[in-house]
Write an enzyme that holds these catalytic residues in place. Structure first.
Site, PDB file in Angstrom:
ATOM      1  N   GLY A   9      -0.015  -1.109  -6.275  1.00  0.00           N
ATOM      2  CA  GLY A   9      -0.760  -2.023  -6.669  1.00  0.00           C
ATOM      3  C   GLY A   9      -0.635  -2.640  -8.234  1.00  0.00           C
ATOM      4  N   THR A  10      -1.528  -3.387  -8.669  1.00  0.00           N
ATOM      5  CA  THR A  10      -1.254  -4.114  -9.879  1.00  0.00           C
ATOM      6  C   THR A  10      -1.174  -3.047 -10.998  1.00  0.00           C
ATOM      7  OG1 THR A  10      -2.366  -5.887  -9.169  1.00  0.00           O
ATOM      8  CG2 THR A  10      -2.351  -5.975 -11.483  1.00  0.00           C
ATOM      9  N   ILE A  11      -2.044  -2.191 -10.971  1.00  0.00           N
ATOM     10  CA  ILE A  11      -2.140  -1.198 -12.045  1.00  0.00           C
ATOM     11  C   ILE A  11      -0.639  -0.534 -12.304  1.00  0.00           C
ATOM     12  CG2 ILE A  11      -2.460   0.719 -10.332  1.00  0.00           C
ATOM     13  CD1 ILE A  11      -4.599   1.878 -12.976  1.00  0.00           C
ATOM     14  N   GLY A  13       2.026  -2.287 -12.180  1.00  0.00           N
ATOM     15  CA  GLY A  13       2.931  -3.477 -12.607  1.00  0.00           C
ATOM     16  C   GLY A  13       3.789  -4.161 -11.238  1.00  0.00           C
ATOM     17  N   GLY A 110       0.037  -3.857 -14.638  1.00  0.00           N
ATOM     18  CA  GLY A 110       0.191  -2.961 -15.670  1.00  0.00           C
ATOM     19  C   GLY A 110       1.447  -3.077 -16.546  1.00  0.00           C
TER      20      GLY A 110
END
Length: 161
Positions: A9-11, A13, A110
């Site tokens: 996920g986005t966390i 990056g 991230g």
């Protein structure tokens, strides 16, 4: 000790455009984010998925639940994309596991200089001190129980139902 379970996920990056592809940009590891956040807690880390949460399905949620159930630790931190974080929290909450499970992630990649990833990780880890067994979403200095959480897409935050 906290058992951190990573799903992508986005966390981390990663940007995704297809459920069958790996992330299309350079990512950052949860270990790197923990170091950036100045976290001193003892933890073990397992990366079980590498998916944008748009592509997390019921089979993946079963894998997540099995990983949590088989963990010898009572404190579980699940890093998860924000798009379907509520759905996964509801699934885990319905299982009534006797563990404290916190889902966290990031709204900003991230790998970006202004990411909220390290702060969300640090906040989620600190939240274990004040929570009983159950499933929670901890994002941007807010903790919500699984049964009273929704994502406000227009304000890009989680809030009570």
């Amino acid at each position: 000790m906290i058992h951190i379970i990573s799903t992508g996920g986005t966390i981390e990056g990663l940007e995704y455009d297809d459920p069958n592809k790996k992330g299309v940009s350079n990512g950052i590891s949860i270990q790197d984010l923990l170091q950036i956040s100045g976290n001193e807690e003892k933890y073990c880390l397992d990366k079980i998925l590498d998916k944008d949460s748009r592509f997390i399905n019921q089979e993946d949620r079963i894998t997540i639940a099995n990983t949590i159930t088989s963990s010898t630790h009572s404190k579980i931190l699940l890093t998860h994309g924000t798009i379907t974080m509520v759905e996964t929290a509801k699934y885990l909450g319905s299982l009534e596991l006797d563990k404290t499970i916190i889902l966290t992630g990031a709204f900003i990649l991230g790998t970006q200089p202004n990411t909220d990833a390290p702060d969300n990780l640090k906040f989620a880890i600190a939240s274990f001190e004040n929570l009983n067994s159950g499933v929670y979403i901890a994002m941007n200095n807010t903790v919500l129980p699984w049964y009273n959480a929704k994502k406000n897409v227009s304000k890009n935050r989680f809030e009570p139902l």
